[in-house]
Design a protein around this motif. Structure first.
Motif, PDB file in Angstrom:
ATOM      1  N   ALA A   1     -12.200   0.459   3.868  1.00 43.92           N
ATOM      2  CA  ALA A   1     -12.144  -0.827   3.389  1.00 43.92           C
ATOM      3  C   ALA A   1     -13.396  -1.493   3.564  1.00 43.92           C
ATOM      4  O   ALA A   1     -13.945  -1.510   4.666  1.00 43.92           O
ATOM      5  N   GLU A   2     -13.836  -2.317   2.485  1.00 44.64           N
ATOM      6  CA  GLU A   2     -15.056  -3.295   2.783  1.00 44.64           C
ATOM      7  C   GLU A   2     -14.792  -4.387   3.795  1.00 44.64           C
ATOM      8  O   GLU A   2     -15.739  -4.829   4.502  1.00 44.64           O
ATOM      9  N   ASP A   3     -13.396  -4.926   4.066  1.00 40.68           N
ATOM     10  CA  ASP A   3     -13.190  -5.709   5.024  1.00 40.68           C
ATOM     11  C   ASP A   3     -12.706  -5.319   6.212  1.00 40.68           C
ATOM     12  O   ASP A   3     -12.315  -6.040   7.068  1.00 40.68           O
ATOM     13  N   HIS A   4     -12.459  -3.953   6.138  1.00 38.61           N
ATOM     14  CA  HIS A   4     -12.302  -3.377   7.476  1.00 38.61           C
ATOM     15  C   HIS A   4     -10.650  -3.777   7.869  1.00 38.61           C
ATOM     16  O   HIS A   4     -10.622  -3.713   9.079  1.00 38.61           O
ATOM     17  N   ASN A   5      -9.888  -4.144   7.155  1.00 42.00           N
ATOM     18  CA  ASN A   5      -8.643  -4.761   7.405  1.00 42.00           C
ATOM     19  C   ASN A   5      -7.420  -3.529   7.374  1.00 42.00           C
ATOM     20  O   ASN A   5      -7.415  -2.971   6.362  1.00 42.00           O
ATOM     21  N   PRO A   6      -6.811  -3.340   8.610  1.00 45.54           N
ATOM     22  CA  PRO A   6      -5.870  -2.609   8.595  1.00 45.54           C
ATOM     23  C   PRO A   6      -4.523  -3.054   8.073  1.00 45.54           C
ATOM     24  O   PRO A   6      -3.400  -3.037   8.782  1.00 45.54           O
ATOM     25  N   GLY A   7      -4.426  -3.514   6.724  1.00 46.39           N
ATOM     26  CA  GLY A   7      -3.215  -4.068   6.101  1.00 46.39           C
ATOM     27  C   GLY A   7      -2.623  -3.275   5.085  1.00 46.39           C
ATOM     28  O   GLY A   7      -3.274  -2.310   4.601  1.00 46.39           O
ATOM     29  N   THR A   8      -1.549  -3.752   4.497  1.00 44.53           N
ATOM     30  CA  THR A   8      -0.856  -2.929   3.599  1.00 44.53           C
ATOM     31  C   THR A   8      -1.564  -2.819   2.355  1.00 44.53           C
ATOM     32  O   THR A   8      -1.573  -1.754   1.503  1.00 44.53           O
ATOM     33  N   ALA A   9      -2.369  -3.631   1.730  1.00 42.22           N
ATOM     34  CA  ALA A   9      -3.191  -3.678   0.624  1.00 42.22           C
ATOM     35  C   ALA A   9      -4.179  -2.457   0.616  1.00 42.22           C
ATOM     36  O   ALA A   9      -4.208  -1.632  -0.451  1.00 42.22           O
ATOM     37  N   ASN A  10      -4.826  -2.436   1.695  1.00 43.97           N
ATOM     38  CA  ASN A  10      -5.809  -1.177   1.958  1.00 43.97           C
ATOM     39  C   ASN A  10      -5.078   0.062   2.118  1.00 43.97           C
ATOM     40  O   ASN A  10      -5.795   0.886   1.879  1.00 43.97           O
TER      41      ASN A  10
ATOM     42  N   MET B   1      -2.306   0.833   0.881  1.00 44.73           N
ATOM     43  CA  MET B   1      -1.820   1.081  -0.634  1.00 44.73           C
ATOM     44  C   MET B   1      -3.141   2.004  -1.501  1.00 44.73           C
ATOM     45  O   MET B   1      -3.100   2.818  -2.095  1.00 44.73           O
ATOM     46  N   LYS B   2      -4.344   0.958  -1.291  1.00 48.39           N
ATOM     47  CA  LYS B   2      -5.590   1.498  -2.225  1.00 48.39           C
ATOM     48  C   LYS B   2      -5.981   2.846  -1.799  1.00 48.39           C
ATOM     49  O   LYS B   2      -6.246   3.662  -2.491  1.00 48.39           O
ATOM     50  N   TYR B   3      -6.046   3.106  -0.365  1.00 51.04           N
ATOM     51  CA  TYR B   3      -6.713   4.287   0.149  1.00 51.04           C
ATOM     52  C   TYR B   3      -5.684   5.405   0.574  1.00 51.04           C
ATOM     53  O   TYR B   3      -6.226   6.443   0.584  1.00 51.04           O
ATOM     54  N   ALA B   4      -4.469   5.140   0.890  1.00 49.11           N
ATOM     55  CA  ALA B   4      -3.702   6.264   1.376  1.00 49.11           C
ATOM     56  C   ALA B   4      -2.437   6.496   0.425  1.00 49.11           C
ATOM     57  O   ALA B   4      -1.526   7.037   0.467  1.00 49.11           O
ATOM     58  N   GLY B   5      -2.282   5.445  -0.668  1.00 46.45           N
ATOM     59  CA  GLY B   5      -1.485   5.670  -1.771  1.00 46.45           C
ATOM     60  C   GLY B   5      -0.236   4.760  -1.368  1.00 46.45           C
ATOM     61  O   GLY B   5       0.110   4.042  -0.369  1.00 46.45           O
ATOM     62  N   VAL B   6       0.475   4.385  -2.716  1.00 43.40           N
ATOM     63  CA  VAL B   6       1.654   3.575  -2.514  1.00 43.40           C
ATOM     64  C   VAL B   6       2.717   3.696  -1.696  1.00 43.40           C
ATOM     65  O   VAL B   6       3.170   2.990  -0.971  1.00 43.40           O
ATOM     66  N   PRO B   7       3.245   5.187  -1.489  1.00 43.18           N
ATOM     67  CA  PRO B   7       4.329   5.429  -0.702  1.00 43.18           C
ATOM     68  C   PRO B   7       3.747   4.980   0.506  1.00 43.18           C
ATOM     69  O   PRO B   7       4.681   4.503   1.579  1.00 43.18           O
TER      70      PRO B   7
ATOM     71  N   VAL C   1      -8.159   3.612   7.098  1.00 42.02           N
ATOM     72  CA  VAL C   1      -8.562   2.574   6.137  1.00 42.02           C
ATOM     73  C   VAL C   1      -9.711   1.555   6.456  1.00 42.02           C
ATOM     74  O   VAL C   1     -10.481   1.043   5.815  1.00 42.02           O
ATOM     75  N   THR C   2      -9.740   1.369   7.989  1.00 42.61           N
ATOM     76  CA  THR C   2     -10.693   0.321   8.310  1.00 42.61           C
ATOM     77  C   THR C   2     -12.005   0.516   8.284  1.00 42.61           C
ATOM     78  O   THR C   2     -13.009  -0.178   7.967  1.00 42.61           O
ATOM     79  N   GLU C   3     -12.145   2.132   8.013  1.00 42.33           N
ATOM     80  CA  GLU C   3     -13.777   2.598   7.859  1.00 42.33           C
ATOM     81  C   GLU C   3     -13.808   2.567   6.257  1.00 42.33           C
ATOM     82  O   GLU C   3     -15.083   2.439   5.893  1.00 42.33           O
TER      83      GLU C   3
END
Length: 207
Positions: free
Chosen positions: A37-46, A48-54, A33-35
């Motif tokens: 996401a625009e902000d490269h942040n390894p957080g919950t929001a990213n 969920m966005k890129y790997a799915g809600v579960p 997700v760090t690659e």
């Protein structure tokens, strides 16, 4: 007592440095997700966005738990009145923000900060209630955007209100100092530079 506090501080740093938002998407979805996401942040929001809600929910639970665990252990050992307890509170937040396992790079440390305050229950519930109230206020009624600006304002207000609670004897000095330390980390990680990245990403979406 000091030795126990030092051990929990080190444990908190190590726990905080485990970035669930980085390795769980790799395990379950084979993505970084760090690659993406625009902000490269390894957080919950990213996550969920890129790997799915579960997967995002698992990341959220992990980030909260690693904040709860060292605080709960310290309280269980009766270390909340120790001089190093503010560092116990700040350790998992600092570890998440500047991960020892990711060359000092980490997330924005919001969920883990909530975890630290949850860990203070039932000794103190005022701080958790206060941060929840401020986030809800700034997200709904005031609608402060982007998210990084909202977070900075929320944690600045949090430190001011926590100071008032400390002066009113509603919050112990050790807890107040811990709030100052963890808030500084969160504010720094949600800097104007990060805000600029969020705005740029939003502009690319709508243009």
């Amino acid at each position: 007592m000091i030795l126990n506090q030092l051990m929990i501080i080190i444990g908190g740093l190590l726990c905080g440095s485990l970035l669930f938002g980085s390795f769980l998407p790799r395990i379950f979805k084979k993505i970084d997700v760090t690659e993406l996401a625009e902000d490269h942040n390894p957080g919950t929001a990213n996550a969920m966005k890129y790997a799915g809600v579960p997967v995002g929910i698992l990341c959220l639970i992990g980030d909260i738990f690693k904040g709860v665990l060292p605080i709960h252990l310290a309280l269980h050992l009766g270390l909340e009145t120790g001089s190093l307890f503010p560092l116990v509170m700040a350790a998992p937040v600092f570890g998440h923000a500047y991960s020892l396992f990711h060359h000092g790079k980490g997330g924005k440390a919001i969920a883990v900060s909530f975890g630290v305050l949850i860990g203070l229950l039932p000794v103190n519930s005022d701080l958790l209630a206060l941060l929840c109230f401020l986030y809800i206020l700034n997200s709904t009624l005031l609608r402060i955007n982007p998210h990084t600006r909202r977070t900075r304002i929320t944690f600045i207000c949090f430190t001011v209100c926590a100071t008032a609670l400390m002066l009113l004897k509603r919050v112990p000095t050790e807890f107040w100092l811990g709030v100052l330390l963890l808030s500084w980390v969160v504010i720094h990680k949600n800097s104007l530079k990060q805000e600029g990245k969020e705005i740029t990403a939003a502009e690319e979406v709508f243009n």
